[in-house]
Enzyme design. Structure first.
Site, PDB file in Angstrom:
ATOM      1  N   GLY A  46      16.763  42.298   9.741  1.00 32.17           N
ATOM      2  CA  GLY A  46      18.457  42.187   9.898  1.00 32.17           C
ATOM      3  C   GLY A  46      18.727  42.714  11.299  1.00 32.17           C
ATOM      4  CD  GLN A  51      20.837  46.745  15.121  1.00 35.17           C
ATOM      5  OE1 GLN A  51      20.942  46.038  14.085  1.00 35.17           O
ATOM      6  NE2 GLN A  51      19.607  47.354  15.159  1.00 35.17           N
ATOM      7  CB  CYS A 106      16.783  50.929  13.043  1.00 31.33           C
ATOM      8  SG  CYS A 106      18.375  50.320  13.871  1.00 31.33           S
ATOM      9  CG  LEU A 107      15.275  45.118  14.911  1.00 29.90           C
ATOM     10  CD1 LEU A 107      15.766  43.800  15.156  1.00 29.90           C
ATOM     11  CD2 LEU A 107      13.720  45.020  15.521  1.00 29.90           C
ATOM     12  CG  HIS A 148      19.698  49.416   8.024  1.00 33.13           C
ATOM     13  ND1 HIS A 148      18.850  50.698   8.362  1.00 33.13           N
ATOM     14  CD2 HIS A 148      19.952  48.916   9.412  1.00 33.13           C
ATOM     15  CE1 HIS A 148      18.521  50.549   9.612  1.00 33.13           C
ATOM     16  NE2 HIS A 148      19.193  49.369  10.206  1.00 33.13           N
ATOM     17  CD  GLU A 149      20.803  45.238  10.023  1.00 31.24           C
ATOM     18  OE1 GLU A 149      21.474  45.522  10.949  1.00 31.24           O
ATOM     19  OE2 GLU A 149      19.783  45.510   9.943  1.00 31.24           O
ATOM     20  CG  HIS A 152      23.466  49.066  12.744  1.00 28.53           C
ATOM     21  ND1 HIS A 152      23.214  49.913  13.616  1.00 28.53           N
ATOM     22  CD2 HIS A 152      22.325  48.721  12.132  1.00 28.53           C
ATOM     23  CE1 HIS A 152      22.030  50.034  13.784  1.00 28.53           C
ATOM     24  NE2 HIS A 152      21.371  49.496  12.847  1.00 28.53           N
TER      25      HIS A 152
END
Length: 184
Positions: A46, A51, A106-107, A148-149, A152
């Site tokens: 995701g 991000q 997380c990225l 999660h996304e 963000h």
């Protein structure tokens, strides 16, 4: 189209509450394509627009990485034919049920993982890039990614769900990320 740089913890855009998308433009379509390319290149499941430095209400999900039994409901033309990736524009979480605790990363936090409690079932409504309504409900990992996304887009990071004790334990790694290094 292109792989963009992923913003790392400490970048202020990650704490911004995003603005809604008014209309889908060529630039937004390009952003969505770049986000999918970036997510795939980073081997993520995701990725939210902040991000990659864009404070707009868009995120992408790697549906191809999800086991079929995690899908509880799919609705809308963009979900027909089992697409590998999904672009959600102006998503809203409309249902959360149960609870699951599991490892999460997380990225924007390279090499940092911890246990996070999330809803076990999540349903999101959004529009696709053609302005058509879509609904997706998932459990387990899919539910975790959907919420999660979404977080963000609200300026909430996965570390915000950790206890003060865990944050204290991770303090050194977080400081290193914030200062521009990697977490080890």
């Amino acid at each position: 189209m292109a792989v963009r740089s992923i913003r790392i913890y400490g970048d202020p855009v990650l704490r911004e509450k995003t603005r809604p998308v008014g209309e889908v433009t060529a630039a937004l379509r390009r952003l969505a394509e770049d986000m999918v390319d970036t997510m795939v290149d980073a081997e993520g499941i995701g990725l939210a627009a902040p991000q990659v430095g864009e404070p707009v209400r868009v995120y992408v999900v790697n549906l191809g990485a999800m086991r079929p039994e995690l899908f509880r409901h799919r609705g809308g033309p963009s979900l027909e034919g089992d697409p590998d990736h999904l672009v959600l524009v102006n998503p809203r979480v409309v249902k959360q049920e149960g609870e699951q605790t599991g490892d999460e990363g997380c990225l924007s936090f390279p090499d940092l993982y911890d246990k996070v409690t999330r809803p076990d079932v999540v349903r999101v409504e959004a529009t696709d890039l053609d302005g058509r309504l879509l609904e997706i409900e998932g459990s387990g990992l899919l539910a975790r990614v959907l919420v999660h996304e979404y977080d963000h887009l609200e300026g909430i990071l996965f570390i915000d769900h950790l206890s003060k004790f865990r944050l204290q334990f991770l303090r050194g790694k977080l400081r290193k990320l914030k200062e521009g290094g990697q977490a080890d």
